[in-house]
Write a protein that holds these residues in place. Structure first.
Motif, PDB file in Angstrom:
ATOM      1  N   TRP A 135       0.810  -1.223   0.000  1.00  0.00           N
ATOM      2  CA  TRP A 135       0.000   0.000   0.000  1.00  0.00           C
ATOM      3  C   TRP A 135       0.839   1.267   0.000  1.00  0.00           C
ATOM      4  O   TRP A 135       0.352   2.335  -0.367  1.00  0.00           O
ATOM      5  N   ALA A 136       2.089   1.194   0.433  1.00  0.00           N
ATOM      6  CA  ALA A 136       2.924   2.385   0.599  1.00  0.00           C
ATOM      7  C   ALA A 136       3.640   2.764  -0.694  1.00  0.00           C
ATOM      8  O   ALA A 136       3.590   2.052  -1.693  1.00  0.00           O
ATOM      9  N   GLU A 137       4.342   3.897  -0.649  1.00  0.00           N
ATOM     10  CA  GLU A 137       5.150   4.317  -1.800  1.00  0.00           C
ATOM     11  C   GLU A 137       6.330   3.378  -2.009  1.00  0.00           C
ATOM     12  O   GLU A 137       6.726   3.092  -3.143  1.00  0.00           O
ATOM     13  N   GLY A 138       6.911   2.924  -0.915  1.00  0.00           N
ATOM     14  CA  GLY A 138       8.042   2.016  -0.981  1.00  0.00           C
ATOM     15  C   GLY A 138       8.015   1.092   0.216  1.00  0.00           C
ATOM     16  O   GLY A 138       7.259   1.298   1.168  1.00  0.00           O
ATOM     17  N   SER A 139       8.852   0.048   0.187  1.00  0.00           N
ATOM     18  CA  SER A 139       8.822  -0.911   1.284  1.00  0.00           C
ATOM     19  C   SER A 139      10.174  -1.592   1.438  1.00  0.00           C
ATOM     20  O   SER A 139      11.026  -1.555   0.558  1.00  0.00           O
ATOM     21  N   HIS A 140      10.318  -2.245   2.578  1.00  0.00           N
ATOM     22  CA  HIS A 140      11.499  -3.035   2.891  1.00  0.00           C
ATOM     23  C   HIS A 140      11.129  -4.494   2.667  1.00  0.00           C
ATOM     24  O   HIS A 140      10.143  -4.979   3.223  1.00  0.00           O
ATOM     25  N   THR A 141      11.888  -5.195   1.832  1.00  0.00           N
ATOM     26  CA  THR A 141      11.430  -6.494   1.355  1.00  0.00           C
ATOM     27  C   THR A 141      12.571  -7.474   1.150  1.00  0.00           C
ATOM     28  O   THR A 141      13.728  -7.078   0.945  1.00  0.00           O
ATOM     29  N   ASP A 142      12.235  -8.766   1.172  1.00  0.00           N
ATOM     30  CA  ASP A 142      13.166  -9.808   0.762  1.00  0.00           C
ATOM     31  C   ASP A 142      12.695 -10.458  -0.537  1.00  0.00           C
ATOM     32  O   ASP A 142      13.025 -11.610  -0.821  1.00  0.00           O
ATOM     33  N   SER A 143      11.953  -9.716  -1.341  1.00  0.00           N
ATOM     34  CA  SER A 143      11.427 -10.229  -2.602  1.00  0.00           C
ATOM     35  C   SER A 143      12.517 -10.706  -3.549  1.00  0.00           C
ATOM     36  O   SER A 143      12.273 -11.564  -4.411  1.00  0.00           O
ATOM     37  N   PHE A 144      13.712 -10.144  -3.413  1.00  0.00           N
ATOM     38  CA  PHE A 144      14.808 -10.471  -4.320  1.00  0.00           C
ATOM     39  C   PHE A 144      15.888 -11.314  -3.632  1.00  0.00           C
ATOM     40  O   PHE A 144      16.998 -11.432  -4.154  1.00  0.00           O
ATOM     41  N   PRO A 146      18.107 -11.181  -0.592  1.00  0.00           N
ATOM     42  CA  PRO A 146      18.574 -10.382   0.540  1.00  0.00           C
ATOM     43  C   PRO A 146      17.618  -9.222   0.829  1.00  0.00           C
ATOM     44  O   PRO A 146      16.914  -8.739  -0.065  1.00  0.00           O
ATOM     45  N   LEU A 147      17.602  -8.772   2.052  1.00  0.00           N
ATOM     46  CA  LEU A 147      16.780  -7.625   2.417  1.00  0.00           C
ATOM     47  C   LEU A 147      17.221  -6.399   1.644  1.00  0.00           C
ATOM     48  O   LEU A 147      18.413  -6.091   1.554  1.00  0.00           O
ATOM     49  N   THR A 148      16.247  -5.690   1.086  1.00  0.00           N
ATOM     50  CA  THR A 148      16.566  -4.504   0.305  1.00  0.00           C
ATOM     51  C   THR A 148      15.342  -3.593   0.276  1.00  0.00           C
ATOM     52  O   THR A 148      14.322  -3.863   0.912  1.00  0.00           O
ATOM     53  N   HIS A 149      15.429  -2.507  -0.486  1.00  0.00           N
ATOM     54  CA  HIS A 149      14.319  -1.563  -0.594  1.00  0.00           C
ATOM     55  C   HIS A 149      13.623  -1.749  -1.946  1.00  0.00           C
ATOM     56  O   HIS A 149      14.247  -2.128  -2.934  1.00  0.00           O
ATOM     57  N   LEU A 150      12.338  -1.479  -1.948  1.00  0.00           N
ATOM     58  CA  LEU A 150      11.529  -1.546  -3.162  1.00  0.00           C
ATOM     59  C   LEU A 150      10.738  -0.246  -3.260  1.00  0.00           C
ATOM     60  O   LEU A 150       9.812  -0.022  -2.490  1.00  0.00           O
ATOM     61  N   SER A 151      11.109   0.613  -4.182  1.00  0.00           N
ATOM     62  CA  SER A 151      10.447   1.917  -4.319  1.00  0.00           C
ATOM     63  C   SER A 151       9.376   1.828  -5.396  1.00  0.00           C
ATOM     64  O   SER A 151       9.415   2.531  -6.403  1.00  0.00           O
ATOM     65  N   ASP A 152       8.405   0.945  -5.178  1.00  0.00           N
ATOM     66  CA  ASP A 152       7.468   0.630  -6.258  1.00  0.00           C
ATOM     67  C   ASP A 152       6.122   0.166  -5.724  1.00  0.00           C
ATOM     68  O   ASP A 152       5.555  -0.802  -6.224  1.00  0.00           O
TER      69      ASP A 152
END
Length: 246
Positions: A135-144, A146-152
């Motif tokens: 729901w947010a502008e960006g998030s903290h994720t392990d989608s890829f 390692p933990l990283t940022h997703l500005s999407d």
């Protein structure tokens, strides 16, 4: 003249998929005025895992609501029917899994646009983990990996979100670093067991099912680091309180 409810969404640090007490699920339904609300579960982030849908039905079939599950990997509705179905819901609950994959699938099917319309009409949008991130502008994720940022993200909630803030190794320092560097905008860190409601982008309630879990606001400190501020959370009725000293 009909009154349109204010747009609301909830970030969940628990619920039917992780907790056995049902406190956050009952709290969530308490935010809906309809006597028998329609609650739709979207398990997209897990690839529409059948076991996840079964968990949802096991938890919500017994509640005073009309539960349903919307699969997208085997879609059986055309665009018009999909839009009509989602806009008829009182609550749309998004499950955990892969945030990046979730957003990609939604955009292919136009679900992102429908959810925005539902939000503006007053449907309560909510979710756990990836279902909170989205729901947010960006998030903290392990989608890829390692933990990283997703500005999407969808951008319905200003700023960023970090789930599992207290329970997964590396979450806290990695999210703080992302906010400090500007890779992610300031945002909300949700510990497992806590939950929060935002009305038109503003925090209006924070609760917890355990005395230890909380909600934090994380912002740059202006000196190359980040600062976090804990927000008071109401302990839900029926929550396990600490044992008294002996």
């Amino acid at each position: 003249m009909s009154v349109v409810a204010e747009p609301r969404l909830a970030l969940l640090g628990g619920g039917f998929s992780t907790d056995d007490d049902g406190l956050l699920d009952d709290w969530l339904l308490g935010h809906v005025r309809a006597p028998r609300p329609k609650v739709c579960f979207l398990p997209t982030a897990s690839g529409d895992a059948p076991a996840y849908a079964e968990q949802f039905h096991a938890a919500y079939d017994a509640r005073a609501c009309e539960p349903s599950v919307l699969p997208l990997f085997r879609r059986d509705r055309d665009d018009a029917a999909l839009r009509a179905f989602l806009l008829a819901q009182d609550v749309i609950y998004v499950g955990g899994g892969n945030t990046a994959n979730l957003l990609a699938v939604w955009r292919v099917h136009g679900v992102d646009r429908i959810l925005r319309a539902a939000y503006e009409r007053g449907t309560l949008l909510c979710g756990i983990s990836a279902g909170a991130n989205c729901w947010a502008e960006g998030s903290h994720t392990d989608s890829f990996g390692p933990l990283t940022h997703l500005s999407d993200g969808l951008g319905l909630l200003p700023g960023s979100v970090c789930p599992h803030y207290d329970s997964e190794p590396g979450r806290r320092p990695s999210y703080r670093e992302a906010v400090a560097s500007g890779a992610l905008p300031p945002g909300w860190a949700v510990e497992d067991g806590a939950a929060a409601v935002f009305t038109d982008g503003r925090l209006t309630e924070a609760v917890t099912r355990t005395p230890q879990a909380g909600l934090h606001r994380v912002e740059p400190d202006g000196d190359g680091g980040a600062v976090e501020q804990a927000h008071p959370c109401r302990l839900l009725d029926g929550a396990r309180r600490p044992a008294p000293p002996v």
